[in-house]
Design a protein around this motif. Sequence first.
Motif: not given
Length: 220
Positions: A142-155
């Motif tokens: 789950x932590x990697x899913x949250x990281x990917x979601x936040x990285x998309x927001x940053x992008x």
Amino acid sequence: MGRCDGRCTLVVICSLQLLAVLQRQVFDFLGYQWAPILANFLHIIAVILGVFGTVQVRSRYLILYAVWLVIWVGWNSFIICFYLEVGHLSQDRDFLMTFNTSLHRSWWMENGPGCLVTQVPDSPLAPEDHHVITVSGCLLDYQYIEVVSSALQVFLALFGFVYACYVSKVFLDEEDSFDFIGGFETYGYQPPQKSSHLQLQPLYTSVSPHITQIKLLALY
């Protein structure tokens, strides 16, 4: 109009941001993540202001949108560091995400792809009205899913910031050039000028008596 200019591109970026943050808001509600819920709500308002400023040619709204994107990048960077436990950050500190109002964490912890949830009955570690579970078999934690979601927001935020600065600069340049040529003053209302009235006087035809006498003599 065959190509997409900066305004069109910015509207597309804002639309993608809205879609991404709305789906994230749903999962944060399911996980009772109150701090991300509040941040997502503010982000939705800022993106709507960005769309409005782009469509209505309002540079101030775009500047406000760009300033918020800087804060939004910082918040998502914190989320990434939190789930990766960078430095002294730890996921055991529930108050960072839930304001210490619940024990819930990310919704993806129990509902991730391939996750198998097993309840541990009568566990002494379970607080009142709660139960202990074990999660195994997840294809992606789950932590990697949250990281990917936040990285998309940053992008998306980085692209939105660049285009917001560009479009707002174009709007400001257009406003300056418009003020230089006079703006609406050139086409302002001008009162009708008073026209000079000409006094028309009737013309009378007068017959000289001498000419009449000459004509009469000619007849004789």
